[in-house]
Design an enzyme around this catalytic site. Structure first.
Site, PDB file in Angstrom:
ATOM      1  N   PHE A 137      11.947 -13.936 -18.612  1.00 43.13           N
ATOM      2  CA  PHE A 137      12.253 -15.335 -18.295  1.00 43.13           C
ATOM      3  C   PHE A 137      11.635 -15.670 -16.945  1.00 43.13           C
ATOM      4  CE2 PHE A 137      14.530 -18.965 -16.664  1.00 43.13           C
ATOM      5  CZ  PHE A 137      14.458 -19.823 -17.751  1.00 43.13           C
ATOM      6  N   ASP A 222       8.590 -10.937 -10.494  1.00 44.37           N
ATOM      7  CA  ASP A 222       9.503 -12.084 -10.468  1.00 44.37           C
ATOM      8  C   ASP A 222      10.878 -11.546 -10.084  1.00 44.37           C
ATOM      9  OD1 ASP A 222      11.352 -14.048 -11.003  1.00 44.37           O
ATOM     10  OD2 ASP A 222      10.403 -14.725 -12.861  1.00 44.37           O
ATOM     11  N   LYS A 251      16.838 -18.345  -6.697  1.00 42.44           N
ATOM     12  CA  LYS A 251      18.294 -18.302  -6.896  1.00 42.44           C
ATOM     13  C   LYS A 251      19.164 -18.070  -5.645  1.00 42.44           C
ATOM     14  CE  LYS A 251      18.624 -17.721 -11.825  1.00 42.44           C
ATOM     15  NZ  LYS A 251      17.395 -17.501 -12.580  1.00 42.44           N
TER      16      LYS A 251
HETATM   17  C1  LIG Z   1      16.351 -18.216 -13.183  1.00 43.97           C
HETATM   18  C2  LIG Z   1      15.048 -17.552 -13.235  1.00 43.97           C
HETATM   19  C3  LIG Z   1      13.844 -18.271 -13.106  1.00 43.97           C
HETATM   20  C4  LIG Z   1      13.803 -19.780 -13.037  1.00 43.97           C
HETATM   21  O1  LIG Z   1      14.367 -20.274 -11.874  1.00 43.97           O
HETATM   22  P1  LIG Z   1      14.694 -21.856 -11.772  1.00 43.97           P
HETATM   23  O2  LIG Z   1      15.191 -21.998 -10.371  1.00 43.97           O
HETATM   24  O3  LIG Z   1      15.720 -22.168 -12.811  1.00 43.97           O
HETATM   25  O4  LIG Z   1      13.432 -22.587 -12.004  1.00 43.97           O
HETATM   26  C5  LIG Z   1      12.663 -17.566 -13.065  1.00 43.97           C
HETATM   27  N1  LIG Z   1      12.641 -16.224 -13.157  1.00 43.97           N
HETATM   28  C6  LIG Z   1      13.774 -15.497 -13.294  1.00 43.97           C
HETATM   29  C7  LIG Z   1      13.693 -14.015 -13.362  1.00 43.97           C
HETATM   30  C8  LIG Z   1      15.007 -16.138 -13.347  1.00 43.97           C
HETATM   31  O5  LIG Z   1      16.119 -15.415 -13.514  1.00 43.97           O
END
Ligand SMILES: *Cc1c(COP(=O)(O)O)cnc(C)c1O
Length: 398
Positions: A137, A222, A251
């Site tokens: 994700f 990420d 986050k």
């Molecule tokens: C939540 C998340 C995102 C997206 O972040 P947003 O602030 O909602 O755009 C991207 N990568 C990972 C691993 C995430 O958990």
């Protein structure tokens, strides 16, 4: 406003992009939240790995007030003191030499993807494909959504940007086979979050790093969910002795104030020269002052140690439920990023937990995910386990 009125207004006026639980919180402290009716809840979600210091942490409250009284925003036309300090703090605590600031995880990944493209472009190399992992994700903008290798997230939005290649996570051979002379980067969550808290197998990330080095690719981690202490280290990659070339954060970075960050080594970030990328709000005074406070607090208050210790305790407690509930297949995690994989759907369990004022999360269908604030103590885990135990007795296999 009463809860029912809030729900009615939301249903009437807010875009229906979310399936929401029928509850509205108006106050929080540590791992506790209170709804409009004054009912107290135990929070093992933390706004999806955002409020890592717990709700209303005094240092965060103080930083917001302090900065609001000075200045909130001036734009990146000018220098911004807390942005400069936060960038130094992040670089001193990581592999990185420079930071680009934005406002969310998707934006941070968007910046990373643009940087990768431009880096090879400036070198005159025709490399632009990015390999990402199944069940990953990376966000919901066009590029970050395409990087997200999940069919259901793409549905109805085609045609998607091309040149993303998907391989199974933890599969070195598939990864090698997917690389060609146009491959630019490998983008991976060191621990997959939304995909169900999936951990890298022993040696996997080391192997990915080696492949990047031998093939001349950039490695992008990420750490939007894993970053800022969630796994018991400031950044999850520290567990594995492997450094990326680019890393994204968001986050938990500012404890609930929107922020995103894309960090890179000097040579890579050099591809972003003036005018190539920008964000109006990115790195503004408020977000960066609060983020600097969050990062310092994680260190000052020993929250990494707390996260490791209580994380172990949580996993042991959850594993202890296995013998009485055969539908619990596996308990896994790192620090306070913990999953219980089930052989039944997790959503109905989350519903029952909510009725008992316990907040947990369901992801990837059959995974219960636990993301409590890093400040929780063993007694909070005991309370959670007691509530969960009572809920689980209502469920059977199949
Ligand atoms: C939540 C998340 C995102 C997206 O972040 P947003 O602030 O909602 O755009 C991207 N990568 C990972 C691993 C995430 O958990």
């Amino acid at each position: 406003m009463r809860q029912a009125d809030v729900i009615a207004l939301t249903e009437r006026y807010v875009a229906s992009t979310y399936r929401r639980y029928p509850v509205c919180f108006v106050r929080g402290s540590g791992a506790r939240l209170w709804d409009t009716e004054g009912r107290e809840y135990l929070d093992f979600v933390s706004g999806l790995a955002v409020t890592n210091l717990g709700h209303s942490h005094p240092r965060v409250v103080e930083a917001i007030k302090r900065q609001a009284e000075r200045v909130l925003h001036t734009s990146n036309l000018y220098h911004i003191e807390p942005q400069a300090r936060l960038a130094r703090l992040l670089c001193e605590r990581s592999f990185a030499d420079r930071v680009f600031f934005c406002n969310s995880g998707a934006e941070a990944n968007e910046a990373a993807i643009k940087l990768v493209r431009r880096y090879f472009n400036l070198r005159g190399e025709n490399r632009y494909k990015i390999i990402t992992m199944e069940r990953s994700f990376h966000g919901r903008t066009f590029f970050s959504m395409t990087a997200t290798a999940q069919e259901k997230i793409h549905t109805g939005f085609g045609p998607l940007p091309e040149d993303f290649v998907y391989v199974p996570f933890n599969d070195v051979e598939a990864l090698k086979a997917a690389i060609d002379e146009e491959t630019a980067a490998i983008m991976v969550e060191p621990v997959q979050g939304e995909g169900g808290v999936r951990l890298p197998e022993e040696g996997y990330l080391e192997e990915v790093r080696k492949i990047c080095d031998s093939e001349g690719l950039l490695l992008v981690f990420d750490e939007v969910q894993t970053g800022v202490g969630r796994t018991g280290r400031m950044f999850a990659y520290e567990h594995y002795g492997v450094e990326p070339d680019v890393m994204t954060l968001a986050k938990a970075l500012a404890g609930g104030i929107p922020i995103g960050a894309m960090l890179a080594r000097e040579e890579v970030m050099a591809a972003f020269d003036p005018g190539t990328h920008a964000s109006t709000f990115g790195g503004n005074h408020l977000a960066t002052e609060v983020a600097a406070t969050v990062v310092e607090t994680v260190l000052k208050e020993g929250l990494l140690e707390n996260c490791q210790r209580v994380g172990e305790y949580l996993m042991a407690g959850l594993s202890g439920l296995k013998h009485s509930h055969p539908f619990i297949k596996e308990v896994r995690g790192r620090g306070l990023m913990v999953a219980m994989e089930l052989s039944i759907d997790a959503a109905p369990i989350v519903d029952e937990c909510l009725k008992r004022a316990l907040l947990v999360n369901a992801t990837a269908g059959r995974v219960l995910r636990f993301l409590p604030p890093l400040v929780i103590e063993e007694k909070d885990v005991d309370q959670m386990l007691e509530l969960l135990r009572a809920v689980l007795y209502g469920f059977k296999e199949g």
